[in-house]
Design an enzyme around this catalytic site. Structure first.
Site, mmCIF file in Angstrom:
data_model
loop_
_atom_site.group_PDB
_atom_site.id
_atom_site.type_symbol
_atom_site.label_atom_id
_atom_site.label_comp_id
_atom_site.label_asym_id
_atom_site.label_seq_id
_atom_site.Cartn_x
_atom_site.Cartn_y
_atom_site.Cartn_z
ATOM 1 N N GLU A 359 0.869 -1.186 0.000
ATOM 2 C CA GLU A 359 0.000 0.000 0.000
ATOM 3 C C GLU A 359 0.908 1.239 0.000
ATOM 4 O OE1 GLU A 359 -3.874 1.855 2.407
ATOM 5 O OE2 GLU A 359 -2.578 0.396 3.394
ATOM 6 N N HIS A 384 -4.402 -4.779 -0.268
ATOM 7 C CA HIS A 384 -4.109 -3.697 -1.216
ATOM 8 C C HIS A 384 -3.166 -4.145 -2.333
ATOM 9 C CE1 HIS A 384 -6.359 -0.778 1.075
ATOM 10 N NE2 HIS A 384 -5.685 -1.117 2.166
#
Length: 510
Positions: A359, A384
């Site tokens: 992320e 993510h």
């Protein structure tokens, strides 16, 4: 997911040879073959639609075309500016009705719409408020005047504050103002997000403040249970049948100041889930992924992993595994915690990991190696994985290990990893058929629905006109396929989902 086979490579090579040997221009048949081959690689590319699904897909493509040709295309805009456009879209309306399977990446204190918190929690008895020097608020429940805290005004009983406002001549306006003030403190929403949040650090600071505002409300033991129940209800209303919740399992408190530990929180989660599934029998349930902030030190990490192993042993039905949370760029990398994370294997204990990793857009840093380390520690899914497309070896590892990304489009945009969702790396990954699931991360803080807004952004932004009903079908099946449910439960869950899917298709054609 589509894996490249030797047969695929041979087909591509033969097409290349045909094209290279022809001096009379491209053969339309070869061009069509290439188009079909590329389409088969996409997420959903190998889903065979039945006749009714094909009819709905035709309808869906027409609706998509309308949104694609609009003067303002929502995925190209910041969600705060695009939300009202999405809400008016027939595509979004269809996605709301669609059974979405599971939400696999959701944080505990960001599940419930903040309107519910303000209307149903701040009006309870014994709720106090103080106003900080940073122009935010804090809440606490107490049977008597709470002790003052640094950098905050004296605590005021909210009921008394509202009574004073009612006595004023403009009480309606003031009541509305204080309600809006509380809501604004509990969300990131702003009319001008680019000006309000010029950098990632700025938006993350505001993000953490919003959690602190909710903290005193949600950690009050009676509210903790009610909040979780309402969260499940709101996800269920968005046609979600199963949820996995990243939970800090913080110390909760009673009105007399008594504190409850993580064991109490796990039992509370267990009780709430059982009560909710009894009231809504077609809801499959929820499980907890115990989390801790990635800013802790190595010694604290050892204690936390040991605690996670104990919780997983004591609550196997509700406890799914372990993860780190917090701003990845400012936290410690996974490799820093290698001794703690190696404990379960060293002791012969099964503790599944569900690591946030990638992320970030800080390529080449220690944090940028989290994706590789997550796989080395055998993570079940990657939270993510925004940076994965920049790591071809790790990407291939992820594909071969069948480790999916939990893609949260709105979160990645609001937290300033990408501005135009057509440029999101998941667009490339889904074009390659990389395993992904769509989730919502912190929908309450963004003013989004439990999952439908994120599905719209992914469906419209990542694939444009190339994504179809098959894409959606594979994504919702993926959400259960890659869940932490036991294999037999998972199989039955997918069967139930497909029944709901067929009903959705039929009703959408009426």
């Amino acid at each position: 997911m589509h894996t490249v086979t030797l047969r695929d490579l041979m087909r591509i090579w033969m097409l290349f040879l045909w094209c290279a040997s022809c001096n009379c221009g491209p053969d339309p048949r070869k061009r069509e073959a290439l188009i079909r081959l590329e389409a088969s690689r996409r997420t959903g590319g190998n889903i065979t639609l039945n006749e009714r699904e094909k009819l709905l897909d035709g309808k869906l493509q027409k609706l998509k075309q309308h949104d694609m040709e609009a003067r303002q295309f929502p995925p190209s805009m910041h969600f705060f500016k695009a939300k009202h456009l999405i809400d008016q879209s027939p595509v979004f309306s269809l996605l709301q009705k669609m059974p979405k399977g599971a939400a696999l990446h959701v944080h505990d204190f960001a599940m419930v719409g903040v309107d519910w918190l303000v209307k149903n929690v701040t009006y309870r008895e014994n709720c106090y408020v103080c106003f900080t020097h940073e122009q935010t608020v804090r809440f606490i429940f107490s049977s008597g005047q709470p002790a003052s805290r640094p950098h905050c005004s004296s605590w005021t009983l909210l009921r008394s504050l509202r009574e004073k406002i009612i006595k004023s001549s403009a009480f309606l306006d003031r009541c509305c103002i204080i309600k809006l003030y509380f809501i604004r403190n509990l969300t990131l929403f702003t009319e001008d997000p680019d000006r309000a949040y010029p950098s990632q650090d700025t938006v993350w600071k505001r993000f953490k403040q919003a959690f602190l505002v909710a903290y005193g409300l949600v950690t009050y033991a009676p509210v903790f249970k009610d909040y979780l129940y309402e969260g499940l209800r709101q996800f269920y209303e968005d046609n979600i049948m199963y949820v996995e919740i990243r939970a800090l399992l913080p110390v909760t408190y009673e009105l007399d100041g008594k504190l409850n530990n993580k064991d109490w929180s796990m039992r509370a989660c267990q009780d709430v889930v059982r009560r909710f599934t009894a009231n809504y029998p077609d809801f499959l349930g929820a499980r907890v992924i115990f989390t801790v902030h990635r800013g802790i030190n190595a010694a604290e990490a050892v204690k936390t992993v040991e605690e996670a192993m104990t919780l997983h042993r004591n609550y196997p039905d509700i406890m799914a595994g372990f993860d780190f949370v917090g701003q990845e760029d400012l936290g410690r990398p996974l490799w820093y915690f290698k001794d703690a994370l190696s404990l379960p294997e060293d002791r012969g204990v099964n503790l599944p990991y569900f690591f946030h990793a990638g992320e970030t857009d800080s390529q080449g840093t220690d944090v940028d190696q989290n994706l590789m380390d997550a796989l080395l520690f055998n993570t079940t899914r990657i939270g993510h994985g925004f940076a994965l497309a920049r790591h071809p070896v790790v990407k291939e590892m992820s594909r071969k290990m069948d480790v999916p990304l939990e893609v949260c489009p709105i979160s990645n945009q609001v937290l300033k990893l990408v501005s135009d969702l057509r440029d999101h790396p998941a667009a490339v990954l889904m074009a390659e058929g990389h395993p992904v699931v769509i989730s919502s991360d912190d929908p309450a803080l963004f003013g989004a629905t439990a999952l439908s807004h994120d599905f719209y952004e992914a469906f419209m932004g990542f694939g444009g006109m190339s994504f179809n009903l098959g894409t959606l079908k594979e994504l919702v099946i993926n959400s259960l396929r890659y869940s932490s449910l036991p294999s037999q439960t998972k199989k039955k869950a997918i069967e139930v989902l497909l029944v709901k899917w067929d009903k959705f298709v039929s009703e959408s054609l009426l």
